[in-house]
Enzyme design. Structure first.
Site, PDB file in Angstrom:
ATOM      1  N   HIS A 121       0.771  -1.223   0.034  1.00 46.60           N
ATOM      2  CA  HIS A 121       0.122   0.036  -0.023  1.00 46.60           C
ATOM      3  C   HIS A 121       0.833   1.032   0.044  1.00 46.60           C
ATOM      4  O   HIS A 121       1.914   1.293   0.497  1.00 46.60           O
ATOM      5  CB  HIS A 121      -1.006  -0.064   1.307  1.00 46.60           C
ATOM      6  CG  HIS A 121      -1.851   1.077   1.256  1.00 46.60           C
ATOM      7  ND1 HIS A 121      -1.682   2.467   1.742  1.00 46.60           N
ATOM      8  CD2 HIS A 121      -3.391   1.027   0.994  1.00 46.60           C
ATOM      9  CE1 HIS A 121      -2.768   2.949   1.763  1.00 46.60           C
ATOM     10  NE2 HIS A 121      -3.659   2.352   1.335  1.00 46.60           N
ATOM     11  N   ASP A 198       3.039  -4.254   7.799  1.00 44.05           N
ATOM     12  CA  ASP A 198       1.787  -3.536   7.610  1.00 44.05           C
ATOM     13  C   ASP A 198       0.495  -4.243   7.894  1.00 44.05           C
ATOM     14  O   ASP A 198       0.381  -5.420   7.379  1.00 44.05           O
ATOM     15  CB  ASP A 198       1.752  -2.750   6.488  1.00 44.05           C
ATOM     16  CG  ASP A 198       0.182  -2.300   5.838  1.00 44.05           C
ATOM     17  OD1 ASP A 198      -0.533  -2.301   6.899  1.00 44.05           O
ATOM     18  OD2 ASP A 198       0.164  -1.846   4.835  1.00 44.05           O
ATOM     19  N   GLN A 201      -4.509  -4.875   6.841  1.00 40.30           N
ATOM     20  CA  GLN A 201      -5.538  -5.812   6.249  1.00 40.30           C
ATOM     21  C   GLN A 201      -5.320  -7.372   6.876  1.00 40.30           C
ATOM     22  O   GLN A 201      -6.188  -8.036   6.540  1.00 40.30           O
ATOM     23  CB  GLN A 201      -5.149  -6.258   4.643  1.00 40.30           C
ATOM     24  CG  GLN A 201      -5.378  -4.946   3.968  1.00 40.30           C
ATOM     25  CD  GLN A 201      -6.762  -4.438   3.750  1.00 40.30           C
ATOM     26  OE1 GLN A 201      -7.642  -5.207   3.936  1.00 40.30           O
ATOM     27  NE2 GLN A 201      -7.139  -3.037   3.500  1.00 40.30           N
ATOM     28  N   LYS A 224     -10.859  -0.728  10.270  1.00 46.02           N
ATOM     29  CA  LYS A 224     -11.093  -1.940   9.232  1.00 46.02           C
ATOM     30  C   LYS A 224     -11.318  -3.062  10.223  1.00 46.02           C
ATOM     31  O   LYS A 224     -11.355  -4.303   9.613  1.00 46.02           O
ATOM     32  CB  LYS A 224      -9.472  -2.084   8.502  1.00 46.02           C
ATOM     33  CG  LYS A 224      -9.280  -1.039   7.706  1.00 46.02           C
ATOM     34  CD  LYS A 224      -7.809  -1.413   6.945  1.00 46.02           C
ATOM     35  CE  LYS A 224      -7.408  -0.196   5.919  1.00 46.02           C
ATOM     36  NZ  LYS A 224      -8.223   0.030   4.823  1.00 46.02           N
ATOM     37  N   CYS A 364      -4.789   2.620  -3.762  1.00 47.07           N
ATOM     38  CA  CYS A 364      -3.319   2.739  -3.328  1.00 47.07           C
ATOM     39  C   CYS A 364      -2.316   2.062  -3.264  1.00 47.07           C
ATOM     40  O   CYS A 364      -1.671   1.799  -2.552  1.00 47.07           O
ATOM     41  CB  CYS A 364      -3.657   3.432  -1.839  1.00 47.07           C
ATOM     42  SG  CYS A 364      -4.806   4.748  -1.361  1.00 47.07           S
TER      43      CYS A 364
END
Length: 409
Positions: A121, A198, A201, A224, A364
């Site tokens: 991302h 990261d 997700q 999220k 993104c």
């Protein structure tokens, strides 16, 4: 509790959009919020609204207890050793930028290397681009296999003795690929590099154990994972955080302020300047309670089942190209696709007319779009409140989209 029962706990899903029952398939962008989270935020503002760590009055104590109680919930949720390792931030973007601005700029020099992948991302690309420019370090990219996965052999070939930072997403927001973070971290550490993850997700959809992964930093976002927007967290190993300088200065993060010199509070507060996102943290704590009541293992299994079903159903649509692994193994609840001769924005527009919400664009992730040789893609992303019936409606909507544009042209 099954997905249909869980769905009843999300007030926003009980509505029609353009004359059709809402089918929400954009949780990769932001998840919906259960009533428990909405009520927790409302309760703070109705009954406990006050600043934290300051007042000795009752409301201040309640607010502080709620805020710091949420920090402990985050610690347990990702199995950090101590609440000192949990920094509240605005979300994954702020978390990754904090690592780049504080740790990386202070520790990297000309000739050092930063390794990321093509699937990242933008929030895990641009901060490292800036660090490379400012320090003279070199930014390197892990190649991807044909199906979009990362090969550990390629990691070993790319990470060298000059590599100081490896930063990789746990789950691709486009391909749905679940990356072997634990193994990548082992390779990074063997070369003396730190491992940054990261978790935007991944953290909402599977059990994340930072000690098991042995990552050095991990960021994630509350919005999220059924929590409010504007709140997230940065996990960092204590010994690293202790040697890092704050990136924001002002109230709350100070110990003593003189005319010309100041000192900082201990962890975690030295990284939380100003009035924090109190209601957001309390809402995030409520979201964690909710997800743990359902069970992260159950959520992961449910999404895995939905991904497998979606791959099967969408493959039946004529002219369909699905990106990423062709099977549900090692894939989270994300399916990204394009239909021949139909722009993804047109696909999303027609589906919206049917009450179906998906994502369309570059997500993104423009370096990945370039690697895929696509200007944009359409994406359906699933969560604990989605069902196979939602996917059936998506498949039917895509058939209708294909027929509509075939008639037009």
């Amino acid at each position: 509790m099954n997905a249909r029962e869980i769905r009843q706990l999300f007030p926003i899903l009980d509505q029609e959009v353009n004359g059709h029952p809402l089918v929400y398939l954009d949780s990769g962008a932001t998840s919906q919020k259960p009533i428990q989270v909405i009520e927790a935020v409302e309760n703070y503002y109705r009954k406990n609204n006050s600043n934290v760590h300051r007042g000795v009055h009752t409301l201040g104590t309640r607010a502080t207890d709620g805020y710091e109680g949420a920090r402990e919930k985050v610690r347990k949720f990702i199995n950090a050793k101590s609440t000192e390792e949990i920094i509240f931030t605005r979300g994954t973007t702020t978390s990754l930028n904090t690592v780049a601005a504080s740790y990386a700029r202070a520790n990297l020099h000309e000739g050092d290397e930063i390794v990321i992948s093509y699937m990242e991302h933008h929030s895990n690309v641009i901060p490292w681009q800036q660090v490379a420019k400012q320090t003279g370090a070199t930014l390197k990219y892990l190649p991807l296999q044909e199906d979009g996965t990362i090969s550990l052999e390629d990691v070993r070939a790319t990470v060298t003795n000059n590599t100081k930072i490896v930063s990789v997403t746990l789950v691709s927001n486009v391909l749905g690929v679940i990356n072997p973070i634990k193994e990548i971290a082992q390779i990074a550490h063997a070369k003396g590099a730190v491992m940054v993850v990261d978790g935007a997700q991944g953290t909402p959809h599977m059990k994340v154990d930072v000690q098991n992964l042995d990552c050095d930093f991990l960021g994630f976002s509350g919005h999220k994972m059924c929590g409010p927007t504007g709140i997230g967290a940065l996990y960092g190993k204590k010994q690293l955080l202790e040697n890092m300088e704050p990136v924001e200065f002002g109230g709350e993060m100070i110990d003593f302020v003189g005319l010309y010199e100041s000192t900082w509070k201990e962890l975690p507060w030295k990284f939380e300047g100003g009035t924090p996102i109190i209601a957001g943290a309390i809402g995030l704590g409520a979201a964690i309670d909710f997800l743990e009541e359902i069970g992260l293992e159950e959520i992961e299994a449910h999404e895995h089942k939905l991904a497998a079903y979606a791959l099967e159903r969408l493959s039946e649509v004529e002219g369909m190209t699905i990106f990423g692994p062709k099977t549900a193994a090692n894939r989270a609840g994300i399916v990204t696709f394009n239909i021949d001769d139909v722009h993804p924005h047109d696909v999303a527009t027609v589906l919206d007319a049917e009450g179906i919400a998906i994502r369309a664009g570059h997500h993104c992730a423009q370096p990945l779009m370039k690697w895929l040789k696509q200007s944009a893609t359409a994406r359906a992303s699933f969560y604990l409140y989605n069902t196979e019936e939602d996917i059936d409606k998506l498949a039917a909507g895509l058939v209708k989209t294909k027929e509509y544009f075939s008639d037009v042209f």
